[in-house]
Design an enzyme around this catalytic site. Sequence first.
Site, PDB file in Angstrom:
ATOM      1  N   LYS A 177      47.465  23.155 -13.450  1.00 29.62           N
ATOM      2  CA  LYS A 177      46.455  24.201 -13.603  1.00 29.62           C
ATOM      3  C   LYS A 177      45.269  23.849 -12.718  1.00 29.62           C
ATOM      4  CE  LYS A 177      43.423  26.292 -17.038  1.00 29.62           C
ATOM      5  NZ  LYS A 177      43.154  26.459 -18.461  1.00 29.62           N
ATOM      6  N   LYS A 183      49.649  27.426 -12.441  1.00 28.49           N
ATOM      7  CA  LYS A 183      48.623  28.455 -12.603  1.00 28.49           C
ATOM      8  C   LYS A 183      47.428  28.127 -11.746  1.00 28.49           C
ATOM      9  CE  LYS A 183      45.263  29.509 -16.111  1.00 28.49           C
ATOM     10  NZ  LYS A 183      44.652  29.095 -17.288  1.00 28.49           N
TER      11      LYS A 183
HETATM   12  C1  PBG Z   1      41.928  28.463 -21.518  1.00 30.13           C
HETATM   13  C2  PBG Z   1      42.660  29.323 -20.537  1.00 30.13           C
HETATM   14  C3  PBG Z   1      42.161  29.944 -19.381  1.00 30.13           C
HETATM   15  C4  PBG Z   1      43.213  30.706 -18.864  1.00 30.13           C
HETATM   16  C5  PBG Z   1      44.308  30.488 -19.673  1.00 30.13           C
HETATM   17  N1  PBG Z   1      43.958  29.630 -20.693  1.00 30.13           N
HETATM   18  C6  PBG Z   1      40.796  29.940 -18.810  1.00 30.13           C
HETATM   19  C7  PBG Z   1      40.222  28.703 -18.235  1.00 30.13           C
HETATM   20  O1  PBG Z   1      40.880  27.657 -18.151  1.00 30.13           O
HETATM   21  O2  PBG Z   1      39.047  28.765 -17.901  1.00 30.13           O
HETATM   22  C8  PBG Z   1      43.106  31.588 -17.655  1.00 30.13           C
HETATM   23  C9  PBG Z   1      43.994  32.789 -17.653  1.00 30.13           C
HETATM   24  C10 PBG Z   1      43.569  33.885 -16.740  1.00 30.13           C
HETATM   25  O3  PBG Z   1      42.614  33.771 -15.945  1.00 30.13           O
HETATM   26  O4  PBG Z   1      44.204  34.946 -16.808  1.00 30.13           O
HETATM   27  N2  PBG Z   1      41.800  27.133 -21.147  1.00 30.13           N
HETATM   28 ZN    ZN Z   2      40.217  25.973 -22.224  1.00 29.80          ZN
END
Ligand code: PBG
Ligand code: ZN
Length: 340
Positions: free
Chosen positions: A210, A263
């Site tokens: 991520k 992601k």
């Molecule tokens: C929570 C989370 C996020 C997303 C998925 N789980 C936001 C972040 O990490 O700030 C992002 C998903 C999206 O942008 O569609 N940690």
């Molecule tokens: Zn988070």
Amino acid sequence: ASTAATSVSISGDIGSQLHAGYSHPLARSWQAERQLTKSMLIYPLFISDQDDEEVPIPSLPNQCRRGLNRLIPFLEPLVRKGLRSVILFGVPMQPGTKDALGSSADDPNGPVIRSIRLLRQRFPHLYIVCDVCLCEYTSHGHCGILREDGSLNNQLSVDRISDVAVAYARAGAHCVAPSDMNDGRIRAIKLKLIEAGLVHNVTLMSYAAKFSGCLYGPFRDAAGSAPSFGDRRCYQLPPGGRGLARRAIVRDINEGADIIMVKPAGQYLDIIADAKELGRDLPIAAYQVSGEFAMIHAAAKAGVFDLKSMAFESTESILRAGATIIISYFVPEFLDWLDS
Ligand code: PBG
Ligand code: ZN
């Protein structure tokens, strides 16, 4: 000698003729290793603690934050059209629900646990994934528990996040998906699932690779989870960090992940290909995140391209890179488009 030269040049000519392999629409579809199907799709849902609310999210076209009472009427037609899976994000709106420890993440009366129960009961064939994180529930908006100096306390965060994951699993989630990026959380969750007697039927999907960046903005609007200070660069990966991503993928496989997720998706197709290679025995998921979705909508609105064409093109690229599961805000549209 002259005959040999001729046959080389003919075979060269023949080898250069590729059009025949994709002149027909069906033959074109055969050129892909994987075809997009409804069963690959997971649809994100934002569930608030305001049971009757249904509020559009301005930065995330066509998406709403919904309370429990709005969920079933919204999902019924989608399930009828072939929706197989959703991923749940809880959004506490009530004042006073957030604190430094994210205590309300596993509140039995909170939106996530209540909706798991409701969805299991009303849609027995729907596969329920729960995002596991603290940022929606912490007063500071970070994805873990902080020390006094504002830095992340990894051990406390992992202890807490693994408790939350087990609470969702106990409530009936088929899959828990930690998105916090704390070190060692996959192992901690797996061990607690074993301890709880749930390890045989709860899938652990790791947001292993991520990346930090500016593509999560609309999500943070939807979930109210923007950090109140600083950013997430200490735990989410730097965009150039391909090697780090590979290490995180290998680590999470070794810690017991059942599915590896990458992601964002569109800008990280090389990472999806890496995940496919490193995790060739696991399903690979890719999350086309809120910013990617919003960009596609904005460009379509500006006349750059047709929305449907780009929705397919971006999704097919993600499949080509190696994903077998796609999390996307386009799922309701795909349920219609894949029929026609
Ligand atoms: C929570 C989370 C996020 C997303 C998925 N789980 C936001 C972040 O990490 O700030 C992002 C998903 C999206 O942008 O569609 N940690
Ligand atoms: Zn988070």
